[in-house]
Design an enzyme around this catalytic site. Structure first.
Site, PDB file in Angstrom:
ATOM      1  N   ASP A 132     -26.586 -73.057 -65.875  1.00 44.55           N
ATOM      2  CA  ASP A 132     -27.411 -73.832 -66.812  1.00 44.55           C
ATOM      3  C   ASP A 132     -28.268 -74.825 -66.030  1.00 44.55           C
ATOM      4  O   ASP A 132     -27.889 -75.255 -64.936  1.00 44.55           O
ATOM      5  CB  ASP A 132     -26.513 -74.639 -67.765  1.00 44.55           C
ATOM      6  CG  ASP A 132     -25.966 -73.791 -68.901  1.00 44.55           C
ATOM      7  OD1 ASP A 132     -26.380 -72.639 -69.071  1.00 44.55           O
ATOM      8  OD2 ASP A 132     -25.109 -74.318 -69.639  1.00 44.55           O
ATOM      9  N   GLN A 161     -36.949 -74.416 -67.264  1.00 46.36           N
ATOM     10  CA  GLN A 161     -37.309 -75.135 -68.501  1.00 46.36           C
ATOM     11  C   GLN A 161     -38.830 -75.277 -68.580  1.00 46.36           C
ATOM     12  O   GLN A 161     -39.452 -75.941 -67.741  1.00 46.36           O
ATOM     13  CB  GLN A 161     -36.660 -76.519 -68.477  1.00 46.36           C
ATOM     14  CG  GLN A 161     -35.143 -76.486 -68.427  1.00 46.36           C
ATOM     15  CD  GLN A 161     -34.558 -77.702 -67.742  1.00 46.36           C
ATOM     16  OE1 GLN A 161     -35.046 -78.135 -66.695  1.00 46.36           O
ATOM     17  NE2 GLN A 161     -33.502 -78.269 -68.316  1.00 46.36           N
ATOM     18  N   ARG A 182     -33.279 -67.146 -67.149  1.00 42.54           N
ATOM     19  CA  ARG A 182     -33.366 -67.568 -68.552  1.00 42.54           C
ATOM     20  C   ARG A 182     -34.493 -68.594 -68.676  1.00 42.54           C
ATOM     21  O   ARG A 182     -34.510 -69.595 -67.954  1.00 42.54           O
ATOM     22  CB  ARG A 182     -32.052 -68.215 -68.993  1.00 42.54           C
ATOM     23  CG  ARG A 182     -32.129 -68.794 -70.407  1.00 42.54           C
ATOM     24  CD  ARG A 182     -30.942 -69.717 -70.711  1.00 42.54           C
ATOM     25  NE  ARG A 182     -29.671 -69.059 -70.562  1.00 42.54           N
ATOM     26  CZ  ARG A 182     -28.517 -69.698 -70.341  1.00 42.54           C
ATOM     27  NH1 ARG A 182     -28.489 -71.022 -70.240  1.00 42.54           N
ATOM     28  NH2 ARG A 182     -27.387 -69.039 -70.224  1.00 42.54           N
ATOM     29  N   LYS A 199     -45.268 -80.668 -78.272  1.00 41.95           N
ATOM     30  CA  LYS A 199     -44.755 -79.319 -78.549  1.00 41.95           C
ATOM     31  C   LYS A 199     -45.765 -78.252 -78.120  1.00 41.95           C
ATOM     32  O   LYS A 199     -45.397 -77.257 -77.501  1.00 41.95           O
ATOM     33  CB  LYS A 199     -44.433 -79.193 -80.043  1.00 41.95           C
ATOM     34  CG  LYS A 199     -44.002 -77.786 -80.441  1.00 41.95           C
ATOM     35  CD  LYS A 199     -43.472 -77.714 -81.852  1.00 41.95           C
ATOM     36  CE  LYS A 199     -43.458 -76.275 -82.399  1.00 41.95           C
ATOM     37  NZ  LYS A 199     -42.762 -75.277 -81.571  1.00 41.95           N
TER      38      LYS A 199
HETATM   39  C1  LIG Z   1     -29.484 -69.231 -74.909  1.00 38.97           C
HETATM   40  C2  LIG Z   1     -29.998 -70.613 -74.668  1.00 38.97           C
HETATM   41  C3  LIG Z   1     -29.639 -71.290 -73.517  1.00 38.97           C
HETATM   42  C4  LIG Z   1     -30.168 -72.550 -73.243  1.00 38.97           C
HETATM   43  N1  LIG Z   1     -29.878 -73.161 -72.045  1.00 38.97           N
HETATM   44  C5  LIG Z   1     -30.490 -74.324 -71.744  1.00 38.97           C
HETATM   45  C6  LIG Z   1     -30.355 -74.920 -70.455  1.00 38.97           C
HETATM   46  O1  LIG Z   1     -29.672 -74.405 -69.562  1.00 38.97           O
HETATM   47  N2  LIG Z   1     -31.017 -76.095 -70.230  1.00 38.97           N
HETATM   48  C7  LIG Z   1     -31.797 -76.689 -71.184  1.00 38.97           C
HETATM   49  O2  LIG Z   1     -32.410 -77.748 -70.913  1.00 38.97           O
HETATM   50  N3  LIG Z   1     -31.918 -76.163 -72.414  1.00 38.97           N
HETATM   51  C8  LIG Z   1     -31.288 -74.992 -72.717  1.00 38.97           C
HETATM   52  N4  LIG Z   1     -31.448 -74.451 -73.961  1.00 38.97           N
HETATM   53  C9  LIG Z   1     -32.044 -75.261 -75.053  1.00 38.97           C
HETATM   54  C10 LIG Z   1     -33.542 -75.124 -75.085  1.00 38.97           C
HETATM   55  O3  LIG Z   1     -34.116 -75.753 -73.961  1.00 38.97           O
HETATM   56  C11 LIG Z   1     -34.125 -75.774 -76.355  1.00 38.97           C
HETATM   57  O4  LIG Z   1     -33.789 -77.121 -76.392  1.00 38.97           O
HETATM   58  C12 LIG Z   1     -33.632 -75.125 -77.649  1.00 38.97           C
HETATM   59  O5  LIG Z   1     -33.488 -73.749 -77.516  1.00 38.97           O
HETATM   60  C13 LIG Z   1     -34.643 -75.400 -78.779  1.00 38.97           C
HETATM   61  O6  LIG Z   1     -35.872 -74.838 -78.437  1.00 38.97           O
HETATM   62  P1  LIG Z   1     -36.550 -73.580 -79.196  1.00 38.97           P
HETATM   63  O7  LIG Z   1     -37.145 -72.722 -78.132  1.00 38.97           O
HETATM   64  O8  LIG Z   1     -35.566 -72.909 -80.045  1.00 38.97           O
HETATM   65  O9  LIG Z   1     -37.744 -74.207 -79.966  1.00 38.97           O
HETATM   66  P2  LIG Z   1     -37.904 -75.451 -81.020  1.00 38.97           P
HETATM   67  O10 LIG Z   1     -39.258 -76.003 -80.731  1.00 38.97           O
HETATM   68  O11 LIG Z   1     -36.707 -76.355 -81.031  1.00 38.97           O
HETATM   69  O12 LIG Z   1     -37.911 -74.678 -82.368  1.00 38.97           O
HETATM   70  C14 LIG Z   1     -38.987 -73.831 -82.642  1.00 38.97           C
HETATM   71  C15 LIG Z   1     -38.819 -73.181 -83.974  1.00 38.97           C
HETATM   72  O13 LIG Z   1     -37.626 -72.378 -83.983  1.00 38.97           O
HETATM   73  C16 LIG Z   1     -37.117 -72.372 -85.288  1.00 38.97           C
HETATM   74  N5  LIG Z   1     -35.794 -73.000 -85.280  1.00 38.97           N
HETATM   75  C17 LIG Z   1     -35.270 -73.804 -84.339  1.00 38.97           C
HETATM   76  N6  LIG Z   1     -34.016 -74.194 -84.697  1.00 38.97           N
HETATM   77  C18 LIG Z   1     -33.781 -73.613 -85.895  1.00 38.97           C
HETATM   78  C19 LIG Z   1     -32.677 -73.635 -86.792  1.00 38.97           C
HETATM   79  N7  LIG Z   1     -31.587 -74.371 -86.564  1.00 38.97           N
HETATM   80  N8  LIG Z   1     -32.777 -72.924 -87.931  1.00 38.97           N
HETATM   81  C20 LIG Z   1     -33.883 -72.205 -88.198  1.00 38.97           C
HETATM   82  N9  LIG Z   1     -34.965 -72.171 -87.406  1.00 38.97           N
HETATM   83  C21 LIG Z   1     -34.911 -72.848 -86.265  1.00 38.97           C
HETATM   84  C22 LIG Z   1     -38.040 -73.177 -86.150  1.00 38.97           C
HETATM   85  O14 LIG Z   1     -39.019 -72.344 -86.676  1.00 38.97           O
HETATM   86  C23 LIG Z   1     -38.657 -74.127 -85.142  1.00 38.97           C
HETATM   87  O15 LIG Z   1     -39.881 -74.651 -85.554  1.00 38.97           O
HETATM   88  C24 LIG Z   1     -30.988 -73.171 -74.215  1.00 38.97           C
HETATM   89  C25 LIG Z   1     -31.353 -72.492 -75.368  1.00 38.97           C
HETATM   90  C26 LIG Z   1     -30.885 -71.227 -75.603  1.00 38.97           C
HETATM   91  C27 LIG Z   1     -31.336 -70.520 -76.845  1.00 38.97           C
END
Ligand SMILES: Cc1cc2nc3c(=O)[nH]c(=O)nc-3n(C[C@H](O)[C@H](O)[C@H](O)COP(=O)(O)OP(=O)(O)OC[C@H]3O[C@@H](n4cnc5c(N)ncnc54)[C@H](O)[C@@H]3O)c2cc1C
Length: 306
Positions: A132, A161, A182, A199
């Site tokens: 991670d 990231q 990832r 964003k």
């Molecule tokens: C498998 C995985 C591993 C990760 N590992 C790391 C890591 O090692 N380090 C790190 O810093 N971050 C990690 N993250 C977190 C990541 O950086 C983001 O903070 C997190 O995934 C939210 O970003 P998003 O791309 O979903 O977009 P966002 O901008 O949060 O969401 C975009 C859109 O997705 C949809 N959405 C989001 N959440 C929901 C919900 N609960 N219900 C319905 N729709 C929703 C909505 O339409 C929203 O507008 C990881 C995420 C994933 C999925």
């Protein structure tokens, strides 16, 4: 704005105590966390595997401050890998590891040797490890550790990231044969000097990084719940002739499960990030910060005392 406030408040010991001890927190936590025990992680893995999904398991814990705790985390990963192997689940399951949970903050060598033991156990069990990525002060050290681990365990995965300004360059470095990367947006509160703040800028960066990874020689793991970015990912897969086994989508446990099932039904590889364990505070606060609706869910639970 709200995200920054929550992430800043999350670092306050008073807020931590309040959230950790509130009886309602447990219910909210169960939406995002499999449960406290190894058995909970195995149960969710079995269930997701039966639904055609893969998982990456994260034993919760970060910012570990002593060797005993770091060894405990390492030992739990060894137990988990042995149990996944015994249950025949390693074709569907890998593990995600935070170097700060293994001691990176006070002893980088200890963290690396713990990570190496986990990689050895994962390889023996027929699976692998993804490191991670945490806040930007750890990025260089984590990528350096990754490079050393990859010399012996070439399938060890990286996380990049999109919110960091450096990430396009890191994608170019890591888009090489055999490298699993990832790509996520990034979950920490980062200063403007190192990270895009809006964003739209983060999303644009995500697309630029995705283009590099999907057109490169490595194995991209597109970690996002964002419908627009998922659609662009599907488009790039067609454009760059990537079959479902040449890349994967990843999402978090408890977030958009219908979308996870929809993509799997279309034949894509979909992996769910499943956290477990009782050190859930930092993880929960990052999920609450991501989405006002998650915060509303938490507030509603407090109000109804569920
Ligand atoms: C498998 C995985 C591993 C990760 N590992 C790391 C890591 O090692 N380090 C790190 O810093 N971050 C990690 N993250 C977190 C990541 O950086 C983001 O903070 C997190 O995934 C939210 O970003 P998003 O791309 O979903 O977009 P966002 O901008 O949060 O969401 C975009 C859109 O997705 C949809 N959405 C989001 N959440 C929901 C919900 N609960 N219900 C319905 N729709 C929703 C909505 O339409 C929203 O507008 C990881 C995420 C994933 C999925």
């Amino acid at each position: 704005m709200l995200r920054s406030v929550i992430l800043a408040a999350a670092r306050s010991p008073q807020v931590a105590r309040l959230v950790e001890t509130a009886p309602v927190s447990r219910g909210v936590v169960r939406r995002f966390v499999a449960g406290p025990a190894t058995e909970d992680a195995l149960a969710v893995t079995r269930e997701r595997a039966a639904g055609g999904l893969r998982v990456t398991l994260d034993y919760l814990g970060e910012d570990t401050l002593n060797a005993e705790q770091a060894m405990h985390t390492k030992d739990e990963y060894l137990t988990l890998l042995a149990r996944l192997n015994a249950a025949g689940l390693t074709p569907q399951a890998e593990v995600s590891v935070k170097l700060t949970a293994l001691g990176q903050m006070f002893d980088e060598k200890l963290a690396e040797s713990n990570a190496r033991e986990i990689c050895t156990a994962a390889a023996a069990a027929g699976t692998t490890v993804t490191l991670d990525m945490e806040d930007h002060t750890t990025t260089d050290a984590t990528l350096e550790t990754l490079a050393r681990l990859r010399a012996d365990f070439p399938t060890t995965g990286a996380v990049l990231q999109a919110y960091l300004r450096r990430t396009e360059a890191d994608c170019r470095e890591l888009a090489v044969a055999g490298q699993r990367v990832r790509l996520c947006k990034g979950a920490y509160k980062e200063p403007e000097a190192v990270a895009f703040q809006s964003k739209i800028d983060v999303d644009k960066s995500y697309v630029r990084c995705m283009n590099i990874l999907m057109s490169g020689a490595g194995y991209p793991m597109l970690a996002t719940h964002d419908p627009r970015l998922i659609a662009i990912g599907e488009d790039r897969a067609k454009w760059f002739d990537r079959e479902p086994g040449d890349f994967e989508f990843q999402m978090l446990y408890g977030i958009r499960p219908e979308e996870q099932a929809r993509l799997a039904a279309l034949g894509y590889s979909v992996r769910v990030y499943v956290p477990y364990g009782d050190q859930w505070y930092g993880y929960l606060m990052r999920r609450l910060a991501e989405r006002p609706a998650n915060l509303a869910f938490f507030a509603r639970s407090v109000a109804t005392k569920k």
